[in-house]
Design a protein around this motif. Sequence first.
Motif, PDB file in Angstrom:
ATOM      1  N   GLY A 136       0.790  -1.125   0.103  1.00  0.00           N
ATOM      2  CA  GLY A 136       0.049  -0.057   0.192  1.00  0.00           C
ATOM      3  C   GLY A 136       1.074   1.397  -0.007  1.00  0.00           C
ATOM      4  N   GLU A 235      -3.522   7.745  -1.987  1.00  0.00           N
ATOM      5  CA  GLU A 235      -3.214   6.320  -1.479  1.00  0.00           C
ATOM      6  C   GLU A 235      -3.528   5.390  -2.960  1.00  0.00           C
ATOM      7  N   ILE A 237      -2.645   0.885  -4.514  1.00  0.00           N
ATOM      8  CA  ILE A 237      -1.708  -0.190  -4.344  1.00  0.00           C
ATOM      9  C   ILE A 237      -0.860  -0.395  -5.288  1.00  0.00           C
ATOM     10  N   ALA A 275      -0.154  -4.690   2.589  1.00  0.00           N
ATOM     11  CA  ALA A 275      -1.309  -4.559   1.534  1.00  0.00           C
ATOM     12  C   ALA A 275      -2.129  -6.126   1.323  1.00  0.00           C
ATOM     13  N   VAL A 295      -5.398  -1.799   2.862  1.00  0.00           N
ATOM     14  CA  VAL A 295      -4.108  -1.280   3.107  1.00  0.00           C
ATOM     15  C   VAL A 295      -3.959  -1.274   4.805  1.00  0.00           C
TER      16      VAL A 295
END
Length: 431
Positions: A136, A235, A237, A275, A295
């Motif tokens: 993450g 934010e 992944i 993650a 995350v």
Amino acid sequence: MDKNLTSSDLRRKYRVFLAIALCVNIFAAAAYYIWYIDRKVPDSIMLVENREESLEFNVPLEGEIDGAVDVISIKNTNSAHDGNIHFNLNQTVRMQANNTGSYKAKLKLFGLFHYKNIQIDVIKEQKVMPSGSAVGLYINSDGVMVLGTSEVTGKDGFTYEPAANILRAGDYIYKVNNRKVENIEDVAEAVQDNGGGRVTIYLRRNNNNIKVKVDTVLAGDGEYKIGAWLREDTEGIGTLTYVTEDNNYAALGHGITDIDTGILIDIKNGGVYPAKISQVIRGEAGSPGEVLGSVKLGGTNRLGTINNNTNYGISGELFDNNYLYNSSKALPVAMKQEVDKGKATVRCQLGEEVEDYEVEIEKININSKENKGMVIKVTDKRLLSKAGGIVQGMSGSPVMQNNKIIGAVTHVFVNDPSRGYGIFIEDMLSE
């Protein structure tokens, strides 16, 4: 007689037309050929000390290196030494250097006309640990980012757009009046405290600090507003590409851009977090797939820092034991000229475990100025079945070939998810 003159004039004009057309065709062919050569021959070449490299350019250029006879050896039909090193790029050039340093090679087209100079940098062999772990990513921008402007309905019932043509998408606000701001709430409070009239906004635009003034509007809810859409953090992944011996890492292979503006985000700080992949949405033609997951944020879960965000990816430092450098898993770094068309392996995480999948390098653009130096095709039936090929979230997945790390996945072809672009590991390491 008039008819004869007219006919003669027509023939003359036709011959002139043919001559011009021929010249245009010759010029176009020459321009295309120069463009072709320019794509084949890079502006710089990196060699690994004491490693023989085979260069295959197949272009009508002859090269000469000054003052490197005792350092660089070349196996080529034109490599006779007369104080300088000579070689022919129309044939295979096997080159090896026994000492680090930088050298200049002069290239001549057909051995007659100066074409360009290329720099040859000799470096020590470097090893990194390919990762492939999904992580993450959370970043705070360096200032509050402007996404755009909007209309404000005033308490008087009229509609205003006070920031139009003053604030721009991609601006970063770092101070309002004499107050430093770090988030959207800070901006809103500073505008409220300003009240009616003009508010002074200090911002960064294209790396230049400027000052603007915006009229505030008393909105229907009783608050003063400037009519701007703002964002303070991002934010998502992504995939860790590699970890170096000093536990610095690189990921993604491309920069983190704002989802609305597409502009590269200037970061203040950020973190890497664990993650957990919960679902993989399979890619289809016209609809790229995606890795979905959760995350674990928070200081105690932080795996490392995010220090840089460039067009070639993000980088920072890792300090979680589960992600640190392991020499037994490290591989040598391949230079661009070592990458071959054909079979390779991509490493990524689409579930609980990191796995390796078979791919094929279809095209190589050694002189690419972007993060699209390779075209990669997924051939592994497991990955095709699970994801349809390359999906969002796989960016940064390391690519290996001949027991070396050669690059990372960066993009998927929207109309063919089995294919995508990759960046050379040499470019990621140079940032």
